[in-house]
Design a protein around this motif. Structure first.
Motif, PDB file in Angstrom:
ATOM      1  N   LYS A 552     -39.361 -26.566  19.700  1.00 31.83           N
ATOM      2  CA  LYS A 552     -39.884 -26.961  18.397  1.00 31.83           C
ATOM      3  C   LYS A 552     -40.111 -28.465  18.341  1.00 31.83           C
ATOM      4  CE  LYS A 552     -38.612 -27.082  13.493  1.00 31.83           C
ATOM      5  NZ  LYS A 552     -37.549 -26.741  12.501  1.00 31.83           N
ATOM      6  N   GLU A 553     -39.138 -29.220  18.837  1.00 27.26           N
ATOM      7  CA  GLU A 553     -39.237 -30.678  18.813  1.00 27.26           C
ATOM      8  C   GLU A 553     -40.352 -31.172  19.738  1.00 27.26           C
ATOM      9  OE1 GLU A 553     -35.268 -29.422  17.475  1.00 27.26           O
ATOM     10  OE2 GLU A 553     -36.496 -28.947  19.208  1.00 27.26           O
ATOM     11  N   THR A 554     -40.510 -30.531  20.891  1.00 26.47           N
ATOM     12  CA  THR A 554     -41.576 -30.912  21.822  1.00 26.47           C
ATOM     13  C   THR A 554     -42.945 -30.683  21.201  1.00 26.47           C
ATOM     14  OG1 THR A 554     -40.162 -30.359  23.721  1.00 26.47           O
ATOM     15  CG2 THR A 554     -42.526 -30.516  24.116  1.00 26.47           C
ATOM     16  N   ALA A 555     -43.110 -29.532  20.560  1.00 31.00           N
ATOM     17  CA  ALA A 555     -44.383 -29.233  19.899  1.00 31.00           C
ATOM     18  C   ALA A 555     -44.683 -30.248  18.809  1.00 31.00           C
ATOM     19  CB  ALA A 555     -44.345 -27.822  19.318  1.00 31.00           C
ATOM     20  N   LEU A 556     -43.655 -30.685  18.097  1.00 34.62           N
ATOM     21  CA  LEU A 556     -43.847 -31.666  17.021  1.00 34.62           C
ATOM     22  C   LEU A 556     -44.329 -32.999  17.581  1.00 34.62           C
ATOM     23  CD1 LEU A 556     -43.519 -32.469  14.037  1.00 34.62           C
ATOM     24  CD2 LEU A 556     -41.131 -33.022  14.542  1.00 34.62           C
ATOM     25  N   LEU A 557     -43.728 -33.470  18.689  1.00 38.45           N
ATOM     26  CA  LEU A 557     -44.136 -34.753  19.278  1.00 38.45           C
ATOM     27  C   LEU A 557     -45.540 -34.679  19.856  1.00 38.45           C
ATOM     28  CD1 LEU A 557     -42.523 -37.483  19.577  1.00 38.45           C
ATOM     29  CD2 LEU A 557     -41.190 -35.543  18.775  1.00 38.45           C
ATOM     30  N   ILE A 558     -45.885 -33.569  20.491  1.00 33.32           N
ATOM     31  CA  ILE A 558     -47.237 -33.418  21.039  1.00 33.32           C
ATOM     32  C   ILE A 558     -48.256 -33.384  19.905  1.00 33.32           C
ATOM     33  CG2 ILE A 558     -48.771 -31.935  22.395  1.00 33.32           C
ATOM     34  CD1 ILE A 558     -46.308 -30.910  23.875  1.00 33.32           C
ATOM     35  N   SER A 559     -47.932 -32.686  18.828  1.00 33.59           N
ATOM     36  CA  SER A 559     -48.827 -32.629  17.667  1.00 33.59           C
ATOM     37  C   SER A 559     -49.042 -34.014  17.078  1.00 33.59           C
ATOM     38  CB  SER A 559     -48.246 -31.696  16.600  1.00 33.59           C
ATOM     39  OG  SER A 559     -48.115 -30.378  17.074  1.00 33.59           O
ATOM     40  N   LEU A 560     -47.972 -34.782  16.981  1.00 36.94           N
ATOM     41  CA  LEU A 560     -48.078 -36.125  16.412  1.00 36.94           C
ATOM     42  C   LEU A 560     -48.988 -37.003  17.260  1.00 36.94           C
ATOM     43  CD1 LEU A 560     -47.235 -38.216  14.334  1.00 36.94           C
ATOM     44  CD2 LEU A 560     -45.170 -38.634  15.673  1.00 36.94           C
ATOM     45  N   MET A 561     -48.858 -36.908  18.583  1.00 39.97           N
ATOM     46  CA  MET A 561     -49.727 -37.704  19.448  1.00 39.97           C
ATOM     47  C   MET A 561     -51.173 -37.245  19.339  1.00 39.97           C
ATOM     48  SD  MET A 561     -50.250 -40.149  21.512  1.00 39.97           S
ATOM     49  CE  MET A 561     -48.724 -40.751  22.186  1.00 39.97           C
ATOM     50  N   ALA A 562     -51.390 -35.942  19.322  1.00 39.08           N
ATOM     51  CA  ALA A 562     -52.755 -35.415  19.243  1.00 39.08           C
ATOM     52  C   ALA A 562     -53.433 -35.824  17.938  1.00 39.08           C
ATOM     53  CB  ALA A 562     -52.736 -33.895  19.379  1.00 39.08           C
ATOM     54  N   THR A 563     -52.711 -35.746  16.829  1.00 34.65           N
ATOM     55  CA  THR A 563     -53.312 -36.114  15.541  1.00 34.65           C
ATOM     56  C   THR A 563     -53.465 -37.625  15.399  1.00 34.65           C
ATOM     57  OG1 THR A 563     -51.099 -36.046  14.529  1.00 34.65           O
ATOM     58  CG2 THR A 563     -52.446 -34.058  14.372  1.00 34.65           C
TER      59      THR A 563
END
Length: 666
Positions: A552-563
């Motif tokens: 969950k935390e990994t997906a959140l960090l990747i999403s933040l970078m992508a956005t």
């Protein structure tokens, strides 16, 4: 071998250290029980009882007391070292160098450390000088790289040229970046524990000599003085088992790491005569005093594995040597035999390079000062972290599992940090004002007025300075905000705990003035909290072995970078490109978070967990974030990645650190 592999190796060697420690404890317990059994028989014979049976629980009691000594000593020493590098530097007799020092030698040292830290993309370490040590030596200490300290002897300052001093500091930065420091501090505590008996035995012999003399109640028995002396001597001899294992452990752990640090110093500075010249001068000084790196401090034996050179003459060579032979180190650096150099103290005219390195401080910032030029900064950030897959100056990555990118070349133009900001960053009170200035936001007039009101209420005496510094930061490139914060860290760490809490509290109020948290504000707050909170310098253990435990935390960090790097339409594609590069994680498209869905409080909680990630798992998170950016980082993306690296105690990727190349501190 890259930074993360060295971190993992340090973790494995910690296990080897634990194994050798257990062997030492077992050997000491057996020796104590055997010796006390013989002493019991001797005592019974001396008193003429003729009864040689042991009291009930004799061996169990001996074992328990011995373990209490060893464990208690280790815990006591580790508690003393809870503050990390600062505690170690004070043990070695170090004096903290003020960030705004105007002493020529100290200013030169501070400038070199600042240059190295900016090039490596990490917080500037605090600097200590061992004033009582005339030899050439140095060490780095701390639990992690963003809380490190660097300490040098007075002889290092007075006997080395700027290039040689730079080589020494580069050597110590290698220890910082390769994760040697945490294990070195743990080793200090372990050694203290297993050597406790030798110290206690020595004290017992002294007590027997001073306070003994009376006889026991049985006139046929030995005097109390003799009993204390014999018992103390036995413990002292047994204690040498701990000293034997301690030296064995130190020699096993530190010797190969010195070769690596020497090679890394050449790689960082592009100058073999830097660290090479320093080692040659240690050899030259050794000809006159038998050990050119000798440390006179009584804790030298305990800290010997941390120094640049052998701290004591008897640790120069042999099975228990903490460092490789000097001739072998020079042979590896130069590929041939080289002559040793004279290590006399440099005359004042030889220190003119230090005056040119004052960076606006020689005689103040006014006329007549000679700031250093960018030509004096020959460090390449790309030389620090090749593990991220980039190449520079012929250095090839050793980690093939990380994304490859074209060679990142520094631009010819240089980005200057204004003089007033550099000066503020080196003063503890002004550094606080600098932090507030970085958080002010003129783009929103309403929230800006609220921020000014907060400052007038909380720190009215600093408002004028904050306004002045804010005007200077407005003229500075946005990508310089975090490097400036890195530069200010030694000064900010001079604040006491109450002042730090005030700084963090006011910063939080300034951020909350507009009732929302921007990414830039989150990045600054994350770095401040990571480095100035009450537990900033403490050791952090490994809790998670891989990203699979933090999906969950990994997906959140990747999403933040992508956005951060892409529009709302393209960000989901960037997210999937990243997660598809590591299918074993099992992340799905449904785990993508839009910009509106990203909660920075959850991001903070995620970073706290990632800090407890195993060393070899950390680069995979950074790899995924780089993949989500498509290796085309904006200033916001670079800052985000820097804050993540600060939270992970990891090096900054080349593509980020290259943004801060050639920063003359004018």
């Amino acid at each position: 071998m890259n930074f993360f592999e060295h971190q993992a190796q340090a973790h494995r060697e910690s296990k080897k250290l634990l194994f050798l420690f257990l062997l030492a404890v077992i050997a000491i317990v057996l020796a104590v029980n055997g010796t006390l059994a013989l002493l019991w028989i001797w005592m019974k014979g001396q008193y003429g009882t003729g009864i040689y049976t042991y009291p009930r629980g004799f061996f169990l009691t001996n074992t328990a007391v011995t373990l209490l000594f060893i464990g208690g000593g280790m815990l006591f020493e580790m508690s003393r070292l809870k503050d990390g590098g600062d505690a170690v530097a004070r043990m070695a007799g170090g004096r903290l160098v003020q960030p705004d020092s105007r002493d020529i030698q100290e200013r030169r040292l501070l400038n070199i450390v600042e240059e190295m830290a900016l090039a490596a993309g990490m917080a500037c370490p605090r600097v200590y000088v061992m004033d009582e040590e005339d030899a050439i030596n140095a060490f780095a200490a701390g639990y992690h790289q963003n809380e490190a300290v660097v300490a040098v002897t007075r002889g290092t300052l007075s006997r080395l040229s700027r290039d040689e001093l730079q080589g020494v500091i580069a050597h110590e930065f290698s220890h910082i970046l390769n994760g040697d420091m945490r294990m070195n501090i743990k080793l200090i505590g372990v050694l203290f524990g297993i050597q406790m008996l030798a110290g206690f035995g020595q004290h017992m012999m002294e007590w027997g000599a001073r306070f003994g003399g009376g006889r026991s109640r049985d006139e046929k028995g030995p005097s109390i003085q003799l009993v204390l002396f014999v018992f103390g001597f036995a413990l002292f001899v047994i204690g040498y088992i701990g000293i034997f294992f301690g030296r064995l452990i130190k020699s096993a752990v530190s010797r190969q790491r010195e070769f690596l640090a020497d090679a890394s110093a050449v790689q960082f500075t592009r100058n073999p005569d830097g660290i090479g010249g320093a080692l040659r001068k240690i050899g030259g000084l050794t000809r006159s005093n038998k050990c050119g790196s000798r440390i006179k401090n009584p804790n030298a034996e305990q800290l010997s594995h941390m120094f640049l050179g052998a701290a004591r003459p008897n640790l120069l060579s042999g099975l228990f040597a903490t460092h490789p032979p000097l001739s072998e180190r020079l042979q590896r650096l130069y590929g041939r035999n080289v002559e040793l150099l004279d290590a006399s103290e440099l005359p004042p005219e030889m220190e003119l390079d230090a005056q040119s390195a004052m960076m606006g401080f020689a005689g103040g910032a006014g006329a007549g000062s000679t700031p250093s030029s960018s030509a004096s900064l020959t460090l390449s950030p790309l030389a620090f972290h090749p593990e991220f897959g980039y190449q520079a100056s012929g250095i090839t990555s050793a980690a093939n599992d990380l994304p490859q990118s074209p060679v990142v070349k520094p631009t010819e133009s240089t980005v200057k940090i204004p003089t007033e900001i550099v000066q503020a960053a080196r003063d503890s009170k002004a550094a606080s004002a600098l932090v507030y200035a970085l958080l002010l936001d003129r783009k929103d007039p309403a929230s800006f007025q609220i921020q000014l009101s907060i400052l007038r209420q909380a720190v009215a005496q600093q408002c004028a300075l904050v306004s002045l510094l804010h005007e200077a930061t407005e003229k500075m490139a946005g990508s310089m905000r975090l490097p400036v914060l890195d530069l200010a860290m030694p000064a900010l760490k001079l604040l006491d705990s109450d002042q730090r809490q005030q700084l963090l509290g006011i910063s939080a109020r300034l951020i909350a003035a507009d009732q929302k948290v921007s990414q830039a504000e989150f990045v600054l707050q994350t770095v401040l909290q990571r480095r100035l909170s009450p537990h900033a310098g403490r050791d952090v253990g490994v809790k998670y072995q891989g990203l699979i435990h933090l999906q969950k935390e990994t997906a959140l960090l990747i999403s933040l970078m992508a956005t951060t790097e892409f529009s709302a339409e393209l960000a989901p594609q960037a997210f999937m490109k990243s997660v598809n590069s590591m299918p074993e994680l099992g992340l799905q498209a449904t785990q993508f978070s839009t910009r509106d869905q990203v909660d920075f409080f959850e991001v903070k909680q995620a970073l706290d967990k990632f800090q407890q990630l195993a060393p070899l798992a950390k680069p995979f998170l950074i790899r995924l974030m780089l993949k989500a950016s498509d290796l085309t980082l904006s200033a916001d993306g670079a800052d985000l990645l820097r804050s993540v690296c600060a939270a992970l105690d990891a090096p900054v990727p080349d593509i980020v650190s290259a943004s801060y190349t050639d920063l003359p501190l004018h």
